[in-house]
Design a protein around this motif. Structure first.
Motif, PDB file in Angstrom:
ATOM      1  N   SER A 209       0.866  -1.176   0.000  1.00 45.15           N
ATOM      2  CA  SER A 209       0.000   0.000   0.000  1.00 45.15           C
ATOM      3  C   SER A 209       0.902   1.225   0.000  1.00 45.15           C
ATOM      4  CB  SER A 209      -0.891  -0.017   1.246  1.00 45.15           C
ATOM      5  OG  SER A 209      -1.535   1.225   1.423  1.00 45.15           O
ATOM      6  N   VAL A 210       0.821   2.016  -1.065  1.00 49.65           N
ATOM      7  CA  VAL A 210       1.695   3.183  -1.213  1.00 49.65           C
ATOM      8  C   VAL A 210       0.856   4.445  -1.066  1.00 49.65           C
ATOM      9  CG1 VAL A 210       3.353   4.388  -2.689  1.00 49.65           C
ATOM     10  CG2 VAL A 210       3.199   1.878  -2.753  1.00 49.65           C
ATOM     11  N   GLY A 211       1.033   5.120   0.054  1.00 53.38           N
ATOM     12  CA  GLY A 211       0.340   6.382   0.256  1.00 53.38           C
ATOM     13  C   GLY A 211       1.070   7.503  -0.445  1.00 53.38           C
ATOM     14  N   GLY A 212       0.448   8.671  -0.476  1.00 51.64           N
ATOM     15  CA  GLY A 212       1.149   9.769  -1.118  1.00 51.64           C
ATOM     16  C   GLY A 212       0.329  11.035  -1.204  1.00 51.64           C
ATOM     17  N   THR A 213       0.971  12.059  -1.714  1.00 56.15           N
ATOM     18  CA  THR A 213       0.329  13.335  -1.996  1.00 56.15           C
ATOM     19  C   THR A 213       0.736  13.775  -3.389  1.00 56.15           C
ATOM     20  OG1 THR A 213       2.174  14.615  -1.096  1.00 56.15           O
ATOM     21  CG2 THR A 213       0.425  14.020   0.440  1.00 56.15           C
ATOM     22  N   SER A 214      -0.031  14.680  -3.959  1.00 56.78           N
ATOM     23  CA  SER A 214       0.264  15.147  -5.317  1.00 56.78           C
ATOM     24  C   SER A 214       1.267  16.284  -5.332  1.00 56.78           C
ATOM     25  CB  SER A 214      -1.036  15.595  -5.996  1.00 56.78           C
ATOM     26  OG  SER A 214      -1.672  16.594  -5.222  1.00 56.78           O
ATOM     27  N   SER A 215       1.743  16.696  -4.145  1.00 54.96           N
ATOM     28  CA  SER A 215       2.824  17.669  -4.038  1.00 54.96           C
ATOM     29  C   SER A 215       3.543  17.389  -2.723  1.00 54.96           C
ATOM     30  CB  SER A 215       2.284  19.102  -4.092  1.00 54.96           C
ATOM     31  OG  SER A 215       1.395  19.335  -3.012  1.00 54.96           O
ATOM     32  N   VAL A 216       4.505  18.220  -2.376  1.00 52.48           N
ATOM     33  CA  VAL A 216       5.269  18.018  -1.141  1.00 52.48           C
ATOM     34  C   VAL A 216       4.519  18.673   0.019  1.00 52.48           C
ATOM     35  CG1 VAL A 216       7.449  18.458   0.044  1.00 52.48           C
ATOM     36  CG2 VAL A 216       7.441  17.881  -2.390  1.00 52.48           C
ATOM     37  N   SER A 217       4.171  17.881   1.023  1.00 54.05           N
ATOM     38  CA  SER A 217       3.325  18.373   2.110  1.00 54.05           C
ATOM     39  C   SER A 217       4.095  19.094   3.201  1.00 54.05           C
ATOM     40  CB  SER A 217       2.557  17.196   2.733  1.00 54.05           C
ATOM     41  OG  SER A 217       3.453  16.273   3.336  1.00 54.05           O
ATOM     42  N   PHE A 218       5.430  19.064   3.131  1.00 56.69           N
ATOM     43  CA  PHE A 218       6.213  19.636   4.225  1.00 56.69           C
ATOM     44  C   PHE A 218       7.113  20.789   3.775  1.00 56.69           C
ATOM     45  CE2 PHE A 218       8.388  16.001   2.429  1.00 56.69           C
ATOM     46  CZ  PHE A 218       9.688  16.457   2.227  1.00 56.69           C
ATOM     47  N   PHE A 219       6.992  21.211   2.499  1.00 57.25           N
ATOM     48  CA  PHE A 219       7.758  22.357   2.017  1.00 57.25           C
ATOM     49  C   PHE A 219       6.917  23.086   0.972  1.00 57.25           C
ATOM     50  CE2 PHE A 219      10.644  24.869  -0.408  1.00 57.25           C
ATOM     51  CZ  PHE A 219      11.698  25.203   0.436  1.00 57.25           C
ATOM     52  N   TYR A 220       6.593  24.329   1.249  1.00 58.41           N
ATOM     53  CA  TYR A 220       5.864  25.164   0.301  1.00 58.41           C
ATOM     54  C   TYR A 220       6.041  26.620   0.720  1.00 58.41           C
ATOM     55  CZ  TYR A 220       2.442  24.168   4.010  1.00 58.41           C
ATOM     56  OH  TYR A 220       1.829  23.963   5.224  1.00 58.41           O
ATOM     57  N   ASP A 221       5.742  27.520  -0.193  1.00 66.39           N
ATOM     58  CA  ASP A 221       5.999  28.952   0.031  1.00 66.39           C
ATOM     59  C   ASP A 221       7.455  29.204   0.414  1.00 66.39           C
ATOM     60  OD1 ASP A 221       3.382  29.687  -0.521  1.00 66.39           O
ATOM     61  OD2 ASP A 221       2.745  29.451   1.560  1.00 66.39           O
ATOM     62  N   GLY A 222       8.347  28.363  -0.119  1.00 63.22           N
ATOM     63  CA  GLY A 222       9.769  28.578   0.069  1.00 63.22           C
ATOM     64  C   GLY A 222      10.338  28.174   1.402  1.00 63.22           C
ATOM     65  N   LYS A 223       9.599  27.394   2.208  1.00 65.53           N
ATOM     66  CA  LYS A 223      10.137  27.004   3.510  1.00 65.53           C
ATOM     67  C   LYS A 223       9.546  25.680   3.981  1.00 65.53           C
ATOM     68  CE  LYS A 223       6.788  29.879   6.020  1.00 65.53           C
ATOM     69  NZ  LYS A 223       6.630  31.000   6.982  1.00 65.53           N
ATOM     70  N   PHE A 224      10.256  25.051   4.921  1.00 70.96           N
ATOM     71  CA  PHE A 224       9.780  23.820   5.527  1.00 70.96           C
ATOM     72  C   PHE A 224       8.694  24.156   6.544  1.00 70.96           C
ATOM     73  CE2 PHE A 224      13.988  22.512   4.057  1.00 70.96           C
ATOM     74  CZ  PHE A 224      13.680  21.303   3.444  1.00 70.96           C
ATOM     75  N   GLN A 225       7.572  23.472   6.436  1.00 71.81           N
ATOM     76  CA  GLN A 225       6.443  23.700   7.330  1.00 71.81           C
ATOM     77  C   GLN A 225       5.483  22.532   7.180  1.00 71.81           C
ATOM     78  OE1 GLN A 225       3.926  27.038   6.019  1.00 71.81           O
ATOM     79  NE2 GLN A 225       5.213  27.216   4.194  1.00 71.81           N
ATOM     80  N   GLY A 226       4.275  22.650   7.689  1.00 71.02           N
ATOM     81  CA  GLY A 226       3.304  21.575   7.552  1.00 71.02           C
ATOM     82  C   GLY A 226       3.747  20.331   8.298  1.00 71.02           C
ATOM     83  N   GLN A 227       3.980  19.239   7.575  1.00 74.33           N
ATOM     84  CA  GLN A 227       4.348  17.952   8.159  1.00 74.33           C
ATOM     85  C   GLN A 227       5.847  17.835   8.464  1.00 74.33           C
ATOM     86  OE1 GLN A 227       2.263  15.326   8.892  1.00 74.33           O
ATOM     87  NE2 GLN A 227       0.569  16.697   8.417  1.00 74.33           N
ATOM     88  N   TYR A 228       6.592  18.942   8.381  1.00 72.11           N
ATOM     89  CA  TYR A 228       8.045  18.871   8.424  1.00 72.11           C
ATOM     90  C   TYR A 228       8.586  18.173   9.672  1.00 72.11           C
ATOM     91  CZ  TYR A 228      12.897  20.330   8.893  1.00 72.11           C
ATOM     92  OH  TYR A 228      14.252  20.333   9.087  1.00 72.11           O
TER      93      TYR A 228
END
Length: 337
Positions: A209-228
């Motif tokens: 079972s391969v989970g995933g997202t269609s983009s990077v969930s821990f880096f956006y708007d030029g910085k590490f955030q979210g699930q980082y």
């Protein structure tokens, strides 16, 4: 456990960032033996990729008497919760991972035990009485629910077994007024004999079972955030890996990758003599040479364009294996899985 991360060169594309849709990976492991102080696991050769998981074991009976034991392969639990979308390789089959096993080269025919729960209560008999298949993601189950007598359907809604289908009004052609809300627990098992003072070779494979997202969930708007913070610990992301992500995001602050996540439960299989694995080998194959991969391990070496290997002696499995693969979103198959 030392932190280890492996990275490769990447090309930065100018494609727009994708929506962060997500599906959850289901943690799956290997074989579990009924408790035995006579049978040791001499070796385990574990291969994990997004396409397949294969495990080759050598068990050895250290005594002068044959030993009979139960061997089990627990499938991951799956639930018909509309708020969660698990990645299920073969969602129309009870064998939804395509599990197969051989013993000393001969195909085995394990038994499949399944039970269904709602609110922690075994409701397997209720579904059997109404001829409702157990797999909550199978079309057959939804078809059977549409035929339930209203009194039964009302009772099941009240008991948390099913819910009113939120998609029924928007698409009447679905003909499915109710949706499964139960949890399915499945285990393959068989009885195996380990001859006195001899090795037994057991191999099995399945599609993970391969989970995933269609983009990077821990880096956006030029910085590490979210699930980082969670990802850094879970996947042992280091400076090299993070710098590759920063480089990929220089154009507009969004790295052009999509995530693939694989979880392998290694810690549950300690019911053999000594509780350790004599010779353990883990091979992780990321599939795409342009992908980035990060996972925790000791003394990991690159052994091919896409594969990485870890070996250990008298290995005690005190951590599960979590693998993060970032594939370029402009490559073939760039949608979330």
């Amino acid at each position: 456990m030392l932190r280890y991360v492996l990275t490769v060169a990447l090309a930065v594309s100018a494609a727009p960032a994708l929506a962060n849709d997500s599906v959850a990976e289901l943690g799956t492991g290997g074989l579990i033996l009924s408790r035995s102080d006579a049978v040791a696991m001499q070796s385990e050769d574990l291969f994990i990729s997004p396409e397949k998981v294969t495990v080759d074991y050598v068990f050895h009976n250290n005594t002068d008497k044959d030993v009979s034991a139960i061997v089990a392969f627990p499938m991951p639990d799956i639930a018909g919760d509309p708020e969660e979308m698990p990645a299920i390789p073969e969602n129309q089959s009870d064998n939804f991972l395509g599990f197969e096993v051989t013993i000393d080269g001969a195909a085995a025919k394990p038994q499949l035990e399944q039970k269904v729960f709602a609110l922690g209560i075994d409701i397997s008999a209720d579904l059997k009485a109404q001829n409702v298949p157990f797999n909550p993601f199978g079309d057959a189950a939804k078809t059977a629910l549409a035929k339930l007598p209203k009194a039964v359907a009302d009772d099941w809604v009240n008991r948390g077994i099913i819910i009113e289908n939120p998609e029924a009004d928007s698409d009447p052609s679905l003909n499915a007024p109710y949706a499964p809300f139960w949890q399915l627990r499945s285990t393959y098992w068989w009885r195996s004999t380990f001859p006195a003072n001899k090795d037994v070779h057991v191999s099995h494979h399945y599609k993970p079972s391969v989970g995933g997202t269609s983009s990077v969930s821990f880096f956006y708007d030029g910085k590490f955030q979210g699930q980082y913070a969670n990802y850094k610990t879970r996947y042992c992301m280091d400076d090299t890996f993070e710098n590759a992500i920063r480089k990929a995001a220089k154009a507009d602050g969004y790295p052009k990758f999509y995530e693939s996540r694989i979880a392998y439960i290694l810690t549950t299989g300690g019911n053999w003599a000594t509780g350790t694995i004599g010779n353990f080998k883990l091979t992780v194959d990321k599939g795409n040479p342009q992908a980035l991969v990060s996972f925790c391990g000791d003394n990991v070496n690159k052994v091919g364009p896409t594969s990485f290997e870890m070996t250990a002696k008298d290995f005690y499995p005190d951590h599960d294996i979590d693998i993060l693969i970032l594939n370029p979103s402009d490559s073939a198959g760039g949608d979330a899985n």
